[in-house]
Design a protein around this motif. Structure first.
Motif, PDB file in Angstrom:
ATOM      1  N   VAL A 153       6.155   0.653   3.649  1.00  0.00           N
ATOM      2  CA  VAL A 153       6.716   1.864   3.066  1.00  0.00           C
ATOM      3  C   VAL A 153       6.056   2.209   1.734  1.00  0.00           C
ATOM      4  O   VAL A 153       6.065   3.365   1.299  1.00  0.00           O
ATOM      5  N   LEU A 154       5.455   1.216   1.089  1.00  0.00           N
ATOM      6  CA  LEU A 154       4.818   1.449  -0.212  1.00  0.00           C
ATOM      7  C   LEU A 154       3.330   1.765  -0.104  1.00  0.00           C
ATOM      8  O   LEU A 154       2.648   1.880  -1.125  1.00  0.00           O
ATOM      9  N   GLU A 155       2.817   1.905   1.111  1.00  0.00           N
ATOM     10  CA  GLU A 155       1.371   2.107   1.279  1.00  0.00           C
ATOM     11  C   GLU A 155       0.834   3.315   0.514  1.00  0.00           C
ATOM     12  O   GLU A 155      -0.222   3.216  -0.123  1.00  0.00           O
ATOM     13  N   PRO A 156       1.505   4.486   0.532  1.00  0.00           N
ATOM     14  CA  PRO A 156       0.967   5.622  -0.240  1.00  0.00           C
ATOM     15  C   PRO A 156       0.864   5.321  -1.742  1.00  0.00           C
ATOM     16  O   PRO A 156      -0.121   5.706  -2.394  1.00  0.00           O
ATOM     17  N   ILE A 157       1.872   4.631  -2.300  1.00  0.00           N
ATOM     18  CA  ILE A 157       1.836   4.287  -3.722  1.00  0.00           C
ATOM     19  C   ILE A 157       0.725   3.276  -3.999  1.00  0.00           C
ATOM     20  O   ILE A 157       0.014   3.371  -5.011  1.00  0.00           O
ATOM     21  N   VAL A 158       0.563   2.318  -3.099  1.00  0.00           N
ATOM     22  CA  VAL A 158      -0.488   1.312  -3.266  1.00  0.00           C
ATOM     23  C   VAL A 158      -1.863   1.983  -3.275  1.00  0.00           C
ATOM     24  O   VAL A 158      -2.708   1.701  -4.130  1.00  0.00           O
ATOM     25  N   LYS A 159      -2.090   2.879  -2.331  1.00  0.00           N
ATOM     26  CA  LYS A 159      -3.381   3.580  -2.255  1.00  0.00           C
ATOM     27  C   LYS A 159      -3.649   4.377  -3.522  1.00  0.00           C
ATOM     28  O   LYS A 159      -4.746   4.314  -4.093  1.00  0.00           O
ATOM     29  N   LEU A 160      -2.644   5.113  -3.967  1.00  0.00           N
ATOM     30  CA  LEU A 160      -2.825   5.948  -5.155  1.00  0.00           C
ATOM     31  C   LEU A 160      -3.045   5.088  -6.393  1.00  0.00           C
ATOM     32  O   LEU A 160      -3.906   5.386  -7.234  1.00  0.00           O
ATOM     33  N   THR A 161      -2.302   4.003  -6.516  1.00  0.00           N
ATOM     34  CA  THR A 161      -2.425   3.125  -7.683  1.00  0.00           C
ATOM     35  C   THR A 161      -3.809   2.491  -7.749  1.00  0.00           C
ATOM     36  O   THR A 161      -4.456   2.484  -8.801  1.00  0.00           O
ATOM     37  N   ILE A 162      -4.269   1.968  -6.619  1.00  0.00           N
ATOM     38  CA  ILE A 162      -5.586   1.313  -6.585  1.00  0.00           C
ATOM     39  C   ILE A 162      -6.696   2.313  -6.864  1.00  0.00           C
ATOM     40  O   ILE A 162      -7.569   2.084  -7.715  1.00  0.00           O
ATOM     41  N   ARG A 163      -6.674   3.430  -6.163  1.00  0.00           N
ATOM     42  CA  ARG A 163      -7.779   4.385  -6.282  1.00  0.00           C
ATOM     43  C   ARG A 163      -7.836   5.060  -7.651  1.00  0.00           C
ATOM     44  O   ARG A 163      -8.913   5.346  -8.163  1.00  0.00           O
ATOM     45  N   GLN A 164      -6.696   5.291  -8.259  1.00  0.00           N
ATOM     46  CA  GLN A 164      -6.702   5.985  -9.546  1.00  0.00           C
ATOM     47  C   GLN A 164      -6.872   5.054 -10.737  1.00  0.00           C
ATOM     48  O   GLN A 164      -7.554   5.398 -11.695  1.00  0.00           O
ATOM     49  N   TYR A 165      -6.283   3.861 -10.679  1.00  0.00           N
ATOM     50  CA  TYR A 165      -6.212   3.046 -11.880  1.00  0.00           C
ATOM     51  C   TYR A 165      -6.805   1.639 -11.736  1.00  0.00           C
ATOM     52  O   TYR A 165      -7.026   0.978 -12.753  1.00  0.00           O
ATOM     53  N   ALA A 166      -7.053   1.181 -10.514  1.00  0.00           N
ATOM     54  CA  ALA A 166      -7.606  -0.178 -10.340  1.00  0.00           C
ATOM     55  C   ALA A 166      -8.564  -0.198  -9.161  1.00  0.00           C
ATOM     56  O   ALA A 166      -8.463  -1.030  -8.264  1.00  0.00           O
ATOM     57  N   ASN A 167      -9.512   0.719  -9.171  1.00  0.00           N
ATOM     58  CA  ASN A 167     -10.432   0.882  -8.046  1.00  0.00           C
ATOM     59  C   ASN A 167     -11.559  -0.147  -8.128  1.00  0.00           C
ATOM     60  O   ASN A 167     -12.667   0.148  -8.574  1.00  0.00           O
ATOM     61  N   LEU A 168     -11.269  -1.365  -7.695  1.00  0.00           N
ATOM     62  CA  LEU A 168     -12.247  -2.445  -7.757  1.00  0.00           C
ATOM     63  C   LEU A 168     -13.140  -2.382  -6.517  1.00  0.00           C
ATOM     64  O   LEU A 168     -12.987  -3.139  -5.558  1.00  0.00           O
ATOM     65  N   ASP A 169     -14.079  -1.447  -6.542  1.00  0.00           N
ATOM     66  CA  ASP A 169     -14.999  -1.228  -5.433  1.00  0.00           C
ATOM     67  C   ASP A 169     -16.273  -2.023  -5.700  1.00  0.00           C
ATOM     68  O   ASP A 169     -17.245  -1.521  -6.270  1.00  0.00           O
TER      69      ASP A 169
END
Length: 407
Positions: free
Chosen positions: A296-312
């Protein structure tokens, strides 16, 4: 609970005040006893005189004298401060901090920001949890003592461009052998410290080694947000070049697990380094984060990672043109999406993305990419029975980037 026990009445409040006063007296008396003991301890008085002397005159002899002691890192003298003038202009820019205008674009952005800056970053980097550092305090002291007393290590305090202080350890092997003229810079994993980490591997091989703790880990200040990680490894690189005297082409970058992010950022911005070694490193944080959180938290996880912790990691690694050694652990449970399933190890994806960028024609012909993924997903016994064309990637540090062999 206090209300039910009657502590919010006049008599109850009086009991709480008495308890608080008693506790304060006990703590104050403990500090007084400790101060008295230290003032009459000859060794502590010598240490204190050395520390006071360092404030007045910051010469080399005084610094060597004070570094014979292990004490609170906040009182440690600054050995190197990042200087923007020594940095080349043609560098990849830091990740820009999000302005408040971008932050308030949607409620989800605000939630993501709060998530990362409260518990999110600590889930990604457990080593930044102060309770963990406190519990490991004794072990860290022992590890640091061993590096100094047995391996002749020297502790340094570095100041980054954003005002953080990094705890580092340098072991010089240049006088021991020719291999010691090469420096290995070690970046630990998400709960790793240089006191007990990957430094031992290059150290036993005879290399000079420089280890450092991420921002927020042990003695280092700050928090391991991507921009602070970048500033941290940038300062470490400048320290190695300008202070320790190692040329970039005599530096090997060694990253373990999530330490591959800072390692590949340094490789991208210092492409002349001798080599890069990535041990149990993933290609991108997001595919690993999603399965470990409720669906249920997948959208928040995606947004959090991509915007603020995008360890690519892969996006950074492809900018480095030099030799690379990727170490994949067969029983790795951290960077596999499915435990004990080699085909879901994100190290496979890191290799594919790297080869796709370096050898685009090779990866297209004969469906090599799918063949490589099938090969990497098989166990050693299965690999030996393959009848299709397998691809074996073998690093060669002396001649080419990779030797590509068809078996």
């Amino acid at each position: 609970m206090l209300a039910r026990k009657g502590y919010f009445t006049m008599g109850g409040m009086l009991s709480l005040v008495k308890f608080s006063i008693g506790l304060s007296v006990l703590v104050g008396a403990s500090y007084c006893i400790r101060s008295y003991g230290r003032s009459h301890n000859q060794k502590y008085r010598i240490f204190l005189n050395s520390l006071e002397k360092l404030k007045g005159q910051s010469n080399i002899e005084t610094r060597k004298e004070i570094k014979n002691y292990d004490f609170e890192f906040s009182w440690w003298p600054i050995d190197y401060e990042f200087n923007e003038d020594t940095v080349k202009a043609n560098r990849y820019k830091q990740i820009a901090k999000h302005s408040w205008s971008k932050l308030v674009q949607s409620p989800c952005s605000i939630i993501s920001y709060v998530v990362l800056h409260t518990f999110g970053i600590r889930l990604i980097y457990p080593g930044s949890i102060r309770a963990l550092s406190f519990m490991m305090g004794s072990a860290l002291n022992q590890g640091r003592s061993k590096l100094i007393e047995t391996d002749n290590g020297e502790r340094f305090k570095l100041k980054t461009s954003d005002g953080n202080y990094l705890d580092t350890m340098f072991i010089d092997k240049r006088l021991n052998s020719s291999i010691g003229k090469t420096l290995v810079i070690c970046t630990e994993g998400n709960a790793g410290f240089y006191e007990y980490g990957i430094m031992v591997t290059p150290l036993e091989a005879g290399y000079s080694v420089l280890g450092w703790n991420h921002p927020g880990f042990a003695g280092s200040t700050g928090m391991p947000y991507p921009d602070q990680e970048q500033n941290g490894i940038d300062t470490v690189m400048q320290f190695a070049i300008n202070k320790l005297g190692f040329l970039p082409d005599n530096i090997i970058l060694f990253g373990w697990s999530i330490g591959g992010y800072a390692t590949t950022w340094a490789a991208m911005n210092y492409p002349e380094v001798k080599a890069v070694i990535l041990d149990a490193t993933f290609d991108d944080l997001l595919p690993l984060a999603i399965p470990r959180m409720p669906a249920v938290l997948e959208p928040i996880v995606k947004l959090t990672i991509r915007q603020y912790a995008n360890l690519d990691v892969a996006r950074q690694l492809v900018h480095y043109p030099g030799p690379i050694l990727l170490v994949r652990r067969a029983n790795d449970e951290i960077i596999c999406l499915e435990p004990n399933d080699l085909s879901t190890n994100r190290g496979n994806n890191l290799l594919v993305k790297l080869l796709r960028q370096r050898f685009p024609n090779l990866m297209v012909c004969m469906d090599a990419e799918n063949a490589l993924l099938r090969y990497l997903g098989a166990s050693g016994r299965q690999q030996s029975t393959y009848t299709i064309v397998n691809i074996l990637i073998k690093p060669n540090f002396e001649s080419n980037i990779f030797e590509i062999l068809f078996v």
